[in-house]
Design an enzyme around this catalytic site. Structure first.
Site, PDB file in Angstrom:
ATOM      1  N   TRP A 110      13.664  -5.941  -6.575  1.00 17.53           N
ATOM      2  CA  TRP A 110      12.510  -6.183  -7.455  1.00 17.53           C
ATOM      3  C   TRP A 110      11.190  -5.906  -6.711  1.00 17.53           C
ATOM      4  CZ3 TRP A 110      13.379 -10.284 -11.614  1.00 17.53           C
ATOM      5  CH2 TRP A 110      12.263 -10.421 -12.446  1.00 17.53           C
ATOM      6  N   TYR A 121       7.894 -18.291  -2.997  1.00 18.23           N
ATOM      7  CA  TYR A 121       8.167 -19.620  -2.440  1.00 18.23           C
ATOM      8  C   TYR A 121       8.329 -19.471  -0.930  1.00 18.23           C
ATOM      9  CZ  TYR A 121      10.817 -24.034  -2.065  1.00 18.23           C
ATOM     10  OH  TYR A 121      11.267 -25.286  -1.755  1.00 18.23           O
ATOM     11  N   ARG A 124       9.169 -20.964   5.021  1.00 20.56           N
ATOM     12  CA  ARG A 124       8.597 -21.429   6.291  1.00 20.56           C
ATOM     13  C   ARG A 124       8.054 -22.826   6.079  1.00 20.56           C
ATOM     14  NH1 ARG A 124       4.128 -17.805   8.896  1.00 20.56           N
ATOM     15  NH2 ARG A 124       4.668 -19.115  10.658  1.00 20.56           N
ATOM     16  N   HIS A 226       7.297   0.093 -16.992  1.00 18.96           N
ATOM     17  CA  HIS A 226       7.877   0.974 -15.972  1.00 18.96           C
ATOM     18  C   HIS A 226       9.034   0.243 -15.275  1.00 18.96           C
ATOM     19  CE1 HIS A 226       8.171   4.064 -12.922  1.00 18.96           C
ATOM     20  NE2 HIS A 226       7.988   3.162 -11.970  1.00 18.96           N
ATOM     21  N   ARG A 231      14.883  -1.034 -14.626  1.00 20.49           N
ATOM     22  CA  ARG A 231      15.776  -2.155 -14.322  1.00 20.49           C
ATOM     23  C   ARG A 231      16.552  -2.680 -15.520  1.00 20.49           C
ATOM     24  NH1 ARG A 231      16.375  -1.303  -8.987  1.00 20.49           N
ATOM     25  NH2 ARG A 231      14.369  -1.270  -7.921  1.00 20.49           N
TER      26      ARG A 231
HETATM   27  C1  LIG Z   1      18.939   2.726 -10.041  1.00 19.88           C
HETATM   28  C2  LIG Z   1      18.040   2.636  -8.837  1.00 19.88           C
HETATM   29  C3  LIG Z   1      18.530   2.917  -7.574  1.00 19.88           C
HETATM   30  C4  LIG Z   1      17.691   2.832  -6.446  1.00 19.88           C
HETATM   31  N1  LIG Z   1      18.206   3.101  -5.203  1.00 19.88           N
HETATM   32  C5  LIG Z   1      17.412   2.972  -4.114  1.00 19.88           C
HETATM   33  C6  LIG Z   1      17.918   3.220  -2.782  1.00 19.88           C
HETATM   34  O1  LIG Z   1      19.078   3.567  -2.608  1.00 19.88           O
HETATM   35  N2  LIG Z   1      17.074   3.063  -1.732  1.00 19.88           N
HETATM   36  C7  LIG Z   1      15.764   2.709  -1.881  1.00 19.88           C
HETATM   37  O2  LIG Z   1      15.035   2.592  -0.893  1.00 19.88           O
HETATM   38  N3  LIG Z   1      15.244   2.476  -3.120  1.00 19.88           N
HETATM   39  C8  LIG Z   1      16.033   2.596  -4.213  1.00 19.88           C
HETATM   40  N4  LIG Z   1      15.509   2.338  -5.476  1.00 19.88           N
HETATM   41  C9  LIG Z   1      14.108   1.934  -5.577  1.00 19.88           C
HETATM   42  C10 LIG Z   1      13.236   3.083  -6.105  1.00 19.88           C
HETATM   43  O3  LIG Z   1      13.254   4.198  -5.230  1.00 19.88           O
HETATM   44  C11 LIG Z   1      11.789   2.596  -6.292  1.00 19.88           C
HETATM   45  O4  LIG Z   1      11.275   2.179  -5.055  1.00 19.88           O
HETATM   46  C12 LIG Z   1      11.677   1.441  -7.259  1.00 19.88           C
HETATM   47  O5  LIG Z   1      12.411   1.702  -8.429  1.00 19.88           O
HETATM   48  C13 LIG Z   1      10.208   1.194  -7.611  1.00 19.88           C
HETATM   49  O6  LIG Z   1       9.772   2.263  -8.394  1.00 19.88           O
HETATM   50  P1  LIG Z   1       8.274   2.741  -8.379  1.00 19.88           P
HETATM   51  O7  LIG Z   1       7.834   3.142  -7.006  1.00 19.88           O
HETATM   52  O8  LIG Z   1       8.133   3.796  -9.442  1.00 19.88           O
HETATM   53  O9  LIG Z   1       7.520   1.397  -8.872  1.00 19.88           O
HETATM   54  P2  LIG Z   1       6.109   0.804  -8.449  1.00 19.88           P
HETATM   55  O10 LIG Z   1       6.069   0.489  -7.011  1.00 19.88           O
HETATM   56  O11 LIG Z   1       5.809  -0.299  -9.425  1.00 19.88           O
HETATM   57  O12 LIG Z   1       5.107   1.956  -8.699  1.00 19.88           O
HETATM   58  C14 LIG Z   1       4.828   2.427 -10.014  1.00 19.88           C
HETATM   59  C15 LIG Z   1       4.228   3.815  -9.880  1.00 19.88           C
HETATM   60  O13 LIG Z   1       2.983   3.705  -9.173  1.00 19.88           O
HETATM   61  C16 LIG Z   1       2.844   4.812  -8.305  1.00 19.88           C
HETATM   62  N5  LIG Z   1       2.747   4.308  -6.937  1.00 19.88           N
HETATM   63  C17 LIG Z   1       2.839   3.027  -6.526  1.00 19.88           C
HETATM   64  N6  LIG Z   1       2.638   2.938  -5.207  1.00 19.88           N
HETATM   65  C18 LIG Z   1       2.428   4.187  -4.779  1.00 19.88           C
HETATM   66  C19 LIG Z   1       2.175   4.760  -3.490  1.00 19.88           C
HETATM   67  N7  LIG Z   1       2.075   4.015  -2.398  1.00 19.88           N
HETATM   68  N8  LIG Z   1       2.000   6.092  -3.424  1.00 19.88           N
HETATM   69  C20 LIG Z   1       2.093   6.860  -4.518  1.00 19.88           C
HETATM   70  N9  LIG Z   1       2.315   6.397  -5.754  1.00 19.88           N
HETATM   71  C21 LIG Z   1       2.484   5.069  -5.880  1.00 19.88           C
HETATM   72  C22 LIG Z   1       4.050   5.715  -8.519  1.00 19.88           C
HETATM   73  O14 LIG Z   1       3.738   6.651  -9.518  1.00 19.88           O
HETATM   74  C23 LIG Z   1       5.091   4.777  -9.055  1.00 19.88           C
HETATM   75  O15 LIG Z   1       6.073   5.397  -9.838  1.00 19.88           O
HETATM   76  C24 LIG Z   1      16.329   2.445  -6.605  1.00 19.88           C
HETATM   77  C25 LIG Z   1      15.844   2.152  -7.889  1.00 19.88           C
HETATM   78  C26 LIG Z   1      16.674   2.232  -8.996  1.00 19.88           C
HETATM   79  C27 LIG Z   1      16.113   1.898 -10.356  1.00 19.88           C
END
Ligand SMILES: Cc1cc2nc3c(=O)[nH]c(=O)nc-3n(C[C@H](O)[C@H](O)[C@H](O)COP(=O)(O)OP(=O)(O)OC[C@H]3O[C@@H](n4cnc5c(N)ncnc54)[C@H](O)[C@@H]3O)c2cc1C
Length: 314
Positions: A110, A121, A124, A226, A231
């Site tokens: 998450w 929470y 520590r 999103h 999820r």
């Molecule tokens: C089915 C599934 C399998 C997964 N497997 C893995 C795994 O094996 N290993 C792993 O490490 N992760 C895994 N993940 C996690 C995934 O890679 C993402 O980190 C996670 O879903 C959060 O997505 P997000 O970055 O789009 O969301 P958020 O962090 O909420 O970001 C939303 C959007 O904001 C933008 N954003 C936010 N921060 C930045 C930034 N710093 N730079 C550029 N743009 C930004 C992007 O457009 C992003 O899509 C998995 C996720 C899913 C759903």
């Protein structure tokens, strides 16, 4: 216990108070405000605050002064248009704050969603409760063979019981060690006055990923959708999906129009690649297309057939 008696009392007391306001409120969400909605064996989701409603999305999109006098169908049409065309900023005008109790391994997935404000929470500062996640037998499954991130056939009988016993035994052992290291009872008094208690920030390090933590999680509607699109999707791990599904219900109560548009254009919609689109065009022209002649990899072909509801027959 999902909620202690004093926590239940606090919720009852919060729910008994109402305050006059000029701000928009949503009766369907007010109905469940502060209530704990159960998830998994000890977890919950509670909506503890929110700002805005469907009208706030419309208002922002039109940059209007009031709530307007347009028909519901026009508002729904506008929200659908915004969702379809990824005009996202009007959705950022609405915010929601949840209190979530969740196993640490779910929290790790998450927390990857960076576009939220989180306060967890502190183990520590406080002592974690003896609460760990044990899957229901119907969710105990072997490793999937086709998808390295998924589950296969459900375990049954003795095999299932062995896993459950092992999970419970190890978690119990870990908590017994934690309590011994802390050397503190619930009121903070030493269990064995002759022994020093280890700092809480150190005593916790042997607890495993199944133990429950809690946090406040605040985000805007755009980023919530999103999160839910990833999820609440069948490809997400069951345990985080269980939370997302409950949150989808809160979305339906809070912003029913945005929820309907979200289901229509995001959750139940599909993204199709250029080559995939070409395959569909060829099929519509009654051409025989199979995976080798499609230009798609076997995996992409399988995914496209799933989207088209064609299963394995092609
Ligand atoms: C089915 C599934 C399998 C997964 N497997 C893995 C795994 O094996 N290993 C792993 O490490 N992760 C895994 N993940 C996690 C995934 O890679 C993402 O980190 C996670 O879903 C959060 O997505 P997000 O970055 O789009 O969301 P958020 O962090 O909420 O970001 C939303 C959007 O904001 C933008 N954003 C936010 N921060 C930045 C930034 N710093 N730079 C550029 N743009 C930004 C992007 O457009 C992003 O899509 C998995 C996720 C899913 C759903």
């Amino acid at each position: 216990m999902r909620l202690k008696l004093e926590q239940q009392d606090e919720i009852v007391s919060q729910r008994s108070e109402t305050r006059p306001t000029r701000r928009a409120t949503v009766p369907a969400l007010e109905e469940i405000l502060y209530e704990s909605l159960p998830v998994l064996d000890h977890g919950f989701v509670r909506v503890v605050d929110y700002m805005g409603d469907d009208a706030a999305i419309v208002q922002a999109a039109r940059v209007s002064y009031g709530r307007g006098t347009r028909k519901v169908s026009e508002d729904q049409g506008l929200i659908n248009y915004l969702m379809r065309h990824r005009h996202t900023t009007p959705f950022e005008m609405c915010e929601i704050k949840y209190h979530v109790k969740l196993p640490i391994f779910v929290a790790r997935q998450w927390i990857r969603h960076r576009t939220a404000n989180v306060n967890e929470y502190s183990a520590r500062y406080s002592i974690l409760d003896k609460e760990f996640y044990i899957p229901d037998p119907e969710h105990l499954a072997v490793q999937a063979t086709t998808n390295r991130q998924g589950r296969g056939a459900v375990l049954e009988g003795e095999a299932a019981q062995r896993v459950l016993d092992l999970l419970r035994r190890d978690a119990e052992n870990a908590y017994t060690g934690y309590a011994e290291l802390l050397n503190e009872d619930a009121s903070g008094s030493p269990i064995d006055p002759a022994q020093p208690g280890l700092a809480r920030e150190l005593a916790r390090i042997n607890l495993s990923l199944g133990f429950y933590t809690q946090w406040y999680w605040k985000t805007d509607l755009h980023n919530l959708m999103h999160f839910l699109s990833l999820r609440a999707d069948p490809h997400a791990q069951y345990e985080i999906r269980a939370y997302a599904e409950v949150m989808l219900e809160t979305l339906a109560r809070w912003v029913p129009m945005a929820h309907a548009a979200f289901l229509e254009y995001r959750m139940n919609a599909a993204t199709i690649s250029a080559t995939g689109l070409e395959v569909i065009r060829r099929m519509l022209a009654r051409e025989q297309v199979d995976q080798p002649s499609s230009g798609l990899s076997p995996r992409e072909w399988r995914e496209l057939m799933e989207v088209l509801g064609q299963g394995a027959q092609r």
